[in-house]
Enzyme design. Structure first.
Site, mmCIF file in Angstrom:
data_model
loop_
_atom_site.group_PDB
_atom_site.id
_atom_site.type_symbol
_atom_site.label_atom_id
_atom_site.label_comp_id
_atom_site.label_asym_id
_atom_site.label_seq_id
_atom_site.Cartn_x
_atom_site.Cartn_y
_atom_site.Cartn_z
ATOM 1 N N THR A 48 0.908 -1.287 -0.096
ATOM 2 C CA THR A 48 -0.097 0.050 -0.232
ATOM 3 C C THR A 48 0.844 1.044 -0.096
ATOM 4 N N ALA A 101 1.031 -6.565 9.262
ATOM 5 C CA ALA A 101 0.253 -5.989 8.073
ATOM 6 C C ALA A 101 -1.035 -5.400 8.643
ATOM 7 N N ALA A 102 -1.107 -4.175 8.390
ATOM 8 C CA ALA A 102 -2.472 -3.387 8.913
ATOM 9 C C ALA A 102 -2.572 -2.186 8.263
ATOM 10 N N GLU A 103 -3.804 -1.511 8.087
ATOM 11 C CA GLU A 103 -3.814 0.027 8.051
ATOM 12 C C GLU A 103 -3.752 0.342 9.249
ATOM 13 N N THR A 161 -8.613 -4.779 5.779
ATOM 14 C CA THR A 161 -7.185 -5.408 6.111
ATOM 15 C C THR A 161 -7.255 -5.929 7.627
ATOM 16 N N THR A 214 -1.928 -2.974 19.262
ATOM 17 C CA THR A 214 -1.761 -1.713 19.672
ATOM 18 C C THR A 214 -2.433 -1.507 21.238
ATOM 19 N N ASP A 215 -1.719 -0.603 21.980
ATOM 20 C CA ASP A 215 -2.370 -0.112 23.006
ATOM 21 C C ASP A 215 -3.741 0.579 22.959
ATOM 22 N N GLU A 216 -3.919 1.001 21.661
ATOM 23 C CA GLU A 216 -5.038 1.875 21.511
ATOM 24 C C GLU A 216 -6.367 1.084 21.765
ATOM 25 N N TYR A 270 -9.584 3.033 13.345
ATOM 26 C CA TYR A 270 -8.194 2.137 13.657
ATOM 27 C C TYR A 270 -8.227 1.315 14.542
ATOM 28 N N LYS A 313 -8.553 -2.949 15.034
ATOM 29 C CA LYS A 313 -7.472 -3.784 15.638
ATOM 30 C C LYS A 313 -8.147 -4.431 16.787
ATOM 31 N N ASN A 342 3.303 3.619 21.226
ATOM 32 C CA ASN A 342 3.862 4.077 20.165
ATOM 33 C C ASN A 342 5.206 3.985 19.934
ATOM 34 N N ASN A 343 5.521 3.485 18.723
ATOM 35 C CA ASN A 343 7.054 3.165 18.434
ATOM 36 C C ASN A 343 7.504 4.279 17.603
ATOM 37 N N LEU A 384 3.646 11.257 13.941
ATOM 38 C CA LEU A 384 4.251 12.498 14.305
ATOM 39 C C LEU A 384 5.867 12.983 14.129
HETATM 40 P P1 NAD Z 1 2.872 0.802 8.445
HETATM 41 O O1 NAD Z 1 1.597 1.283 7.946
HETATM 42 O O2 NAD Z 1 4.058 1.380 8.301
HETATM 43 O O3 NAD Z 1 2.899 -0.697 7.670
HETATM 44 C C1 NAD Z 1 1.943 -1.650 7.379
HETATM 45 C C2 NAD Z 1 2.251 -2.540 6.126
HETATM 46 O O4 NAD Z 1 1.284 -3.354 5.980
HETATM 47 C C3 NAD Z 1 2.715 -1.777 4.958
HETATM 48 O O5 NAD Z 1 3.951 -2.353 4.119
HETATM 49 C C4 NAD Z 1 1.661 -2.028 3.893
HETATM 50 O O6 NAD Z 1 1.781 -2.131 2.564
HETATM 51 C C5 NAD Z 1 1.051 -3.538 4.664
HETATM 52 N N1 NAD Z 1 -0.295 -3.778 4.306
HETATM 53 C C6 NAD Z 1 -1.444 -3.002 4.374
HETATM 54 N N2 NAD Z 1 -2.535 -3.727 4.124
HETATM 55 C C7 NAD Z 1 -2.080 -4.723 3.494
HETATM 56 C C8 NAD Z 1 -2.665 -6.052 2.977
HETATM 57 N N3 NAD Z 1 -4.284 -5.899 3.020
HETATM 58 N N4 NAD Z 1 -2.002 -7.155 2.706
HETATM 59 C C9 NAD Z 1 -0.577 -7.067 2.658
HETATM 60 N N5 NAD Z 1 -0.104 -6.129 3.125
HETATM 61 C C10 NAD Z 1 -0.663 -4.848 3.683
HETATM 62 O O7 NAD Z 1 2.407 0.303 10.059
HETATM 63 P P2 NAD Z 1 3.303 -0.084 10.967
HETATM 64 O O8 NAD Z 1 3.353 1.149 11.819
HETATM 65 O O9 NAD Z 1 4.662 -0.753 10.763
HETATM 66 O O10 NAD Z 1 2.461 -1.121 11.921
HETATM 67 C C11 NAD Z 1 2.746 -2.471 11.965
HETATM 68 C C12 NAD Z 1 1.833 -3.234 13.028
HETATM 69 O O11 NAD Z 1 2.144 -2.710 14.208
HETATM 70 C C13 NAD Z 1 0.279 -2.828 12.782
HETATM 71 O O12 NAD Z 1 -0.481 -4.150 12.986
HETATM 72 C C14 NAD Z 1 -0.207 -1.679 13.640
HETATM 73 O O13 NAD Z 1 -1.327 -1.568 14.234
HETATM 74 C C15 NAD Z 1 0.804 -2.398 14.732
HETATM 75 N N6 NAD Z 1 1.232 -1.085 15.832
HETATM 76 C C16 NAD Z 1 1.878 0.180 15.446
HETATM 77 C C17 NAD Z 1 2.411 0.918 16.347
HETATM 78 C C18 NAD Z 1 3.298 2.098 16.016
HETATM 79 O O14 NAD Z 1 3.651 2.949 16.707
HETATM 80 N N7 NAD Z 1 3.477 2.440 14.569
HETATM 81 C C19 NAD Z 1 2.181 0.704 17.642
HETATM 82 C C20 NAD Z 1 1.617 -0.645 18.087
HETATM 83 C C21 NAD Z 1 1.237 -1.371 17.229
HETATM 84 P P1 TYD Z 2 0.661 9.470 15.487
HETATM 85 O O1 TYD Z 2 1.843 9.556 15.286
HETATM 86 O O2 TYD Z 2 -0.687 9.855 14.577
HETATM 87 O O3 TYD Z 2 0.286 8.209 16.385
HETATM 88 P P2 TYD Z 2 -1.167 7.810 17.186
HETATM 89 O O4 TYD Z 2 -2.423 8.615 16.715
HETATM 90 O O5 TYD Z 2 -1.217 6.149 16.844
HETATM 91 O O6 TYD Z 2 -0.986 7.763 18.671
HETATM 92 O O7 TYD Z 2 0.137 10.704 16.601
HETATM 93 C C1 TYD Z 2 0.878 10.780 17.684
HETATM 94 C C2 TYD Z 2 0.256 11.963 18.640
HETATM 95 O O8 TYD Z 2 0.683 13.253 17.967
HETATM 96 C C3 TYD Z 2 -1.387 11.944 18.756
HETATM 97 O O9 TYD Z 2 -1.736 12.420 19.912
HETATM 98 C C4 TYD Z 2 -1.931 12.947 17.399
HETATM 99 C C5 TYD Z 2 -0.505 13.807 17.402
HETATM 100 N N1 TYD Z 2 -0.380 14.615 16.500
HETATM 101 C C6 TYD Z 2 -0.233 15.863 16.106
HETATM 102 O O10 TYD Z 2 -0.540 16.575 17.096
HETATM 103 N N2 TYD Z 2 -0.016 16.362 14.742
HETATM 104 C C7 TYD Z 2 0.434 15.660 13.735
HETATM 105 O O11 TYD Z 2 0.420 16.253 12.759
HETATM 106 C C8 TYD Z 2 0.436 14.057 14.151
HETATM 107 C C9 TYD Z 2 0.452 13.098 12.843
HETATM 108 C C10 TYD Z 2 -0.163 13.603 15.143
#
Ligand code: NAD
Ligand code: TYD
Length: 373
Positions: A51, A100-102, A118, A152-154, A177, A181, A206-207, A217
């Site tokens: 995606t 994999a996720a949105e 997804t 996620t913790d969300e 979202y 999840k 948040n990673n 962010l």
């Molecule tokens: P990301 O959006 O960076 O990556 C998602 C990946 O999944 C992309 O490579 C995308 O192409 C792929 N994808 C999406 N839909 C797909 C489908 N239908 N089939 C195959 N591939 C598909 O996400 P991320 O930040 O790397 O998050 C990865 C996982 O970790 C997710 O499940 C998310 O919910 C979870 N998570 C993320 C965070 C965070 O802070 N980013 C924190 C906790 C949990």
């Molecule tokens: P984000 O990185 O989108 O992660 P999540 O919503 O999954 O926690 O956002 C982190 C925090 O930052 C959230 O409280 C929303 C805020 N935020 C802004 O204030 N400005 C921005 O442009 C973005 C993307 C997020």
């Protein structure tokens, strides 16, 4: 310890998944040796439909060193049952680590459908294929195969000023979202209780770190500071998030996959809470210094914009279970990790520019012009 041979990573071209694959192959991007070696000698199949958030450029080094030997990329949608079945068979998959996720809350508010497809249907499809391929049964829960679900913790909802999410905290998701999840988490657990599919599940905060798409962010702010653009802060900037370095998260996942009994759920977190505006000021100070700009001038570009609807106030996780039962703990300090991350984005201009000139630019132009992004 489980014996893992053929791992299917879903979403391995995204932020956390690509860092995980690097970790498995001993190619840490942290600039430190804090994370040690995964000691993995088997094969990795990365199934990702690419995606807007999937980027094979993030895996160039893995492809060069291990492509066709121990690393195999499959451009596949996880909702495509026939293709997932083919992959299980072709590579004799014994472990799934499902990233994999949105993943972006703002996109889920503007267009929830892809999240439901997804995150809910895609997860269901993977679970069902795994259950059939592994011939699971409640009478005999296998210990030689595993489905690990990344969450996620969300899913737990929003905290007030005090308290922490525990593994037992009831789910209370608020955004499309987090609700998608939460649904997937429930389906994963249902497959354990109903069909005896050996699963584990982790919920992380948040990673941050390398290769994150610049709609989130930290990479957004670093990129905007560098390019002299406005820094959009939602609402008053007083929402609180708990930040963990991506390799600390991934090391936790690896511990779980290797050691956890089936059916267990684990919280992972950074124990590192920051109010958004305080974090942004920290990022401004560090980034300005790196690029030789005046922090005060950069601060003047902070723009308070309309709040995200249903914006969760605070997330914070209690990860005592993982610390005491798995011996896992966060290794990267935030001070060290934040500076390393800022430097990484500043030094990977080409990676960032390719993203900024593509879909992201078009999406922002369509959806966020009023916020001065
Ligand atoms: P990301 O959006 O960076 O990556 C998602 C990946 O999944 C992309 O490579 C995308 O192409 C792929 N994808 C999406 N839909 C797909 C489908 N239908 N089939 C195959 N591939 C598909 O996400 P991320 O930040 O790397 O998050 C990865 C996982 O970790 C997710 O499940 C998310 O919910 C979870 N998570 C993320 C965070 C965070 O802070 N980013 C924190 C906790 C949990
Ligand atoms: P984000 O990185 O989108 O992660 P999540 O919503 O999954 O926690 O956002 C982190 C925090 O930052 C959230 O409280 C929303 C805020 N935020 C802004 O204030 N400005 C921005 O442009 C973005 C993307 C997020």
């Amino acid at each position: 310890m489980r014996k893992l041979k053929n791992i299917l990573i879903t979403g391995g071209a995204g932020f956390i998944g690509c860092n995980f694959i690097h970790y498995l192959f001993g190619l840490s991007n942290s600039g430190t040796d804090l994370f040690g070696d995964a000691n993995f000698t088997g094969n990795v199949v990365n199934a990702d439909c690419l995606t807007y958030a999937g980027n094979l450029e993030s895996l160039k080094d893995v492809e060069e060193k291990f492509g066709g030997k121990r690393y195999f990329f499959e451009k596949v949608d996880i909702c495509d049952r026939a293709e997932i079945e083919r992959i299980f068979k072709q590579y004799d998959i014994d472990t799934v680590i499902h990233f994999a996720a949105e993943s972006h809350v703002d996109r889920s508010i503007l267009g929830p459908e892809a999240f439901m497809k997804t995150n809910v249907m895609g997860t269901y499809t993977l679970l069902d294929v795994a259950r059939n391929y592994w011939k699971c049964s409640l009478d005999n829960i296998r210990d030689d195969v595993l489905f690990h679900h990344i969450s996620t913790d969300e899913v737990y909802g929003s905290l007030g000023e005090t308290g922490y999410f525990l593994e037992t905290t009831p789910y209370d998701p608020r955004s499309p979202y987090s609700s998608s999840k939460a649904s997937s988490d429930h389906i994963v657990m249902a497959y354990y209780h109903t069909y005896g599919l050996p699963i584990t599940l982790s919920n992380c905060t948040n990673n941050y770190g390398p290769f994150q798409f610049p709609e989130k962010l930290l990479p957004l702010m670093i990129s905007n500071i560098k390019n002299g653009k406005n820094l959009p802060v939602y609402g008053k900037g007083d929402n609180i998030r708990d930040w963990i370095y991506v390799e600390d998260h991934n090391r936790g996942v690896w511990e779980i996959v290797n050691k956890s009994p089936a059916g267990e759920k684990w919280n992972l977190g950074g124990e590192n809470e920051w109010q958004n505006i305080k974090l942004l000021n920290e990022v401004i100070d560090l980034t300005s210094k790196e690029i030789g700009k005046s922090a005060e001038e950069v601060r003047a570009t902070i723009t308070y914009v309309k709040d995200r609807p249903g914006h969760d106030k605070r997330y914070a996780i209690d990860c005592t279970k993982a610390k005491t039962q798995l011996g896992w703990e966060r290794k990267m300090t935030f001070k060290q990790g934040l500076l390393a991350t800022i430097k990484w984005y500043l030094n990977h201009e080409e990676w960032m520019n390719h993203i900024l000139s593509g879909d992201y630019k078009n999406w922002v132009a369509k959806n966020y012009t009023e916020q001065g992004r």
